[in-house]
Design a protein around this motif. Structure first.
Motif, PDB file in Angstrom:
ATOM      1  N   ALA A 161      -6.446  -1.325  30.984  1.00  0.00           N
ATOM      2  CA  ALA A 161      -5.515  -1.079  29.877  1.00  0.00           C
ATOM      3  C   ALA A 161      -6.282  -0.517  28.684  1.00  0.00           C
ATOM      4  CB  ALA A 161      -4.828  -2.384  29.483  1.00  0.00           C
ATOM      5  N   ARG A 200     -11.193  -5.374  27.623  1.00  0.00           N
ATOM      6  CA  ARG A 200     -10.075  -4.666  28.256  1.00  0.00           C
ATOM      7  C   ARG A 200      -9.915  -5.143  29.697  1.00  0.00           C
ATOM      8  NH1 ARG A 200     -11.938   0.938  28.160  1.00  0.00           N
ATOM      9  NH2 ARG A 200     -10.113   1.284  29.432  1.00  0.00           N
ATOM     10  N   THR A 224      -5.136  -3.077  34.626  1.00  0.00           N
ATOM     11  CA  THR A 224      -3.679  -2.967  34.701  1.00  0.00           C
ATOM     12  C   THR A 224      -3.240  -3.467  36.085  1.00  0.00           C
ATOM     13  OG1 THR A 224      -3.791  -0.756  35.648  1.00  0.00           O
ATOM     14  CG2 THR A 224      -3.709  -0.896  33.225  1.00  0.00           C
TER      15      THR A 224
END
Length: 155
Positions: free
Chosen positions: A12, A23, A26
């Motif tokens: 992401a 991070r 996803t």
């Protein structure tokens, strides 16, 4: 020596104020990581050493592989390609080494191995490039054994 470069799966974008190192993958990235982990597990020697960047996205990428791994700050985002090779003990390690890391470093390492210069080659998200050098002191014995991406794996 076998050296496998595995780029982390899709992550992401950073939220405002979120550190890059935090991070997460996803949903698509989690699926990519699972598919590549299945393929790698079917190919890697049992004695393969696994080295991983400390970034959350690389830790989540390697998790489905289900093997022990060592977190190495030297291969984190922005790592120097030659330092990454030193960390892997290229080309002198007795066992295969799998590096789970980032662009542009992994692409620079691939270019350095193949051409002798760290150019900006792209390694796609979640893809693995597998290099083999049969004789440590003989660059002529180096070859690219495989390039695999999650979209190429047939279930």
């Amino acid at each position: 020596m076998d050296l496998i470069l595995w780029r982390h799966a899709e992550a992401a974008e950073a939220e405002p104020g979120q550190p890059d190192m935090q991070r997460a993958l996803t949903g698509k990235g989690q699926k990519q990581a699972r598919r590549m982990a299945e393929w790698l597990e079917s190919q890697l020697p049992e004695s393969c050493k696994v080295l991983v960047s400390p970034a959350l996205r690389t830790l989540q990428t390697v998790e489905p592989l289900g093997r022990k791994f060592k977190v190495q700050a030297e291969i984190g985002p922005g790592a120097d390609p030659r330092e990454l090779l030193r960390t892997a003990n290229w080309p002198n390690a007795r066992e295969a080494v799998l590096i789970v890391g980032h662009q542009p470093t992994l692409g620079q390492v691939a270019a350095l191995l193949m051409t002798g210069a760290p150019a900006y080659w792209e390694i796609k998200k979640a893809a693995a490039w597998w290099f083999v050098q049969r004789e440590p002191g003989d660059p002529e014995s180096l070859y690219l054994k495989a390039v695999m991406g999650p979209d190429l794996i047939v279930k």
